[in-house]
Write an enzyme that holds these catalytic residues in place. Structure first.
Site, short mmCIF file in Angstrom:
data_model
loop_
_atom_site.label_atom_id
_atom_site.label_comp_id
_atom_site.label_asym_id
_atom_site.label_seq_id
_atom_site.Cartn_x
_atom_site.Cartn_y
_atom_site.Cartn_z
N HIS A 169 48.65 -47.75 -14.46
CA HIS A 169 47.28 -47.51 -14.91
C HIS A 169 46.78 -46.16 -14.39
O HIS A 169 47.22 -45.69 -13.34
CB HIS A 169 46.33 -48.59 -14.38
N CYS A 256 42.19 -53.41 -8.62
CA CYS A 256 42.63 -54.47 -9.55
C CYS A 256 42.03 -55.83 -9.22
O CYS A 256 41.89 -56.68 -10.10
CB CYS A 256 44.15 -54.60 -9.49
N1 GLY Z 1 51.14 -56.85 -12.50
C1 GLY Z 1 49.97 -56.27 -12.99
C2 GLY Z 1 50.12 -55.80 -14.38
O1 GLY Z 1 51.22 -55.41 -14.74
O2 GLY Z 1 49.22 -55.83 -15.15
#
Ligand code: GLY
Length: 265
Positions: A169, A256
């Site tokens: 991300h 996250c």
């Molecule tokens: N493990 C977090 C994701 O890949 O979204």
């Protein structure tokens, strides 16, 4: 400046599920321990609460192994919340699970709905003046365009940027520290996307701590990155280190694990 990009009254988190061992990961470095992840998660929630914020802790969702990473399900802005459309097929249903919890707290909740639109909260960095969205394997141009259409009427400027190749991300590689300062890996900063901001680089070899968060008076960062921590402390930030060894096995970090916001009404 109002500091509304990092001062929040609320957060939402979700406890990790036993199915976390099946969570998505770029490289398999072993199964995460649910017990240790739960301990780290409790520490994380306690630090958020220590700032005076109200933290809603949702129950674990066994059907969604990655559902502890709630940030990917929504973008929370002062004017309202936007429910995302995650680009990972196994995570698509997580957004719908989050929507009622946002509606319970927010005056206005909208959704990204286009069948070809994909966007995850981990690709979005909201600063005091703009919303940066990194195109990635999980977030596409259609998703960004749809988000722009939803938040422009609320007065937000969306800027499309790029996530470095091989990085999950956009925010895997950066965090907001205050109104004008970004913590970033050197590789992301080299793209020029933070022109006009003051940028602090993660120490060489400590790129994995770029995913930190500023939450009210504190900066929460993953434990184990002493050189970057010392730079932040010297720069005047009140740092709290949280164990992240198990989330890191699934490419997860501090941002996250929560949605952070001040409900509009
Ligand atoms: N493990 C977090 C994701 O890949 O979204």
């Amino acid at each position: 400046m109002s500091a509304r990009s990092y001062r929040f009254t609320h957060a939402i988190t979700r406890r990790p599920a036993g199915s976390i061992v099946q969570g998505l990961r770029a490289v398999d470095t072993g199964a995460p321990s649910l017990a240790l992840m739960s301990q780290h998660h409790a520490d994380y929630v306690a630090v958020l609460r220590s700032t005076g914020a109200s933290v809603v802790e949702l129950d674990a969702l066994e059907a969604y192994p990655d559902s502890v990473f709630v940030e990917d399900t929504a973008l929370c802005l002062p004017e309202g919340a936007v429910v995302m459309r995650p680009g990972a097929p196994s995570r698509l249903g997580e957004a719908g699970e989050m929507a009622p919890h946002l509606r319970a707290l927010y005056g206005e909740v909208t959704m990204v709905t286009g069948s070809g639109s994909f966007i995850e909260g981990g690709d979005i960095l909201t600063t005091e003046t703009e919303v940066l969205v990194g195109r990635s394997a999980r977030t596409n141009t259609a998703g960004i365009a749809e988000l722009r259409g939803l938040v422009t009427p609320w007065g937000h400027k969306v800027r499309e940027v790029f996530t470095p190749p091989g990085v999950l991300h956009f925010k895997t590689d950066c965090s907001l520290l205050d109104e004008e300062t970004i913590l970033s890996t050197a590789r992301l900063d080299a793209s020029g996307c933070f022109e006009g901001y003051r940028v602090i680089h993660t120490a060489a070899g400590e790129e994995a701590c770029a995913n930190s968060i500023r939450f009210n008076d504190l900066v929460l960062m993953p434990a184990g990155f002493a050189r970057t921590r010392d730079v932040l402390v010297k720069a005047g930030y009140a740092v709290r280190e949280i164990g992240n060894s198990e989330c890191a096995k699934l490419d997860g970090g501090m941002s996250c694990l929560s949605l952070r916001f001040t409900p509009s009404s």
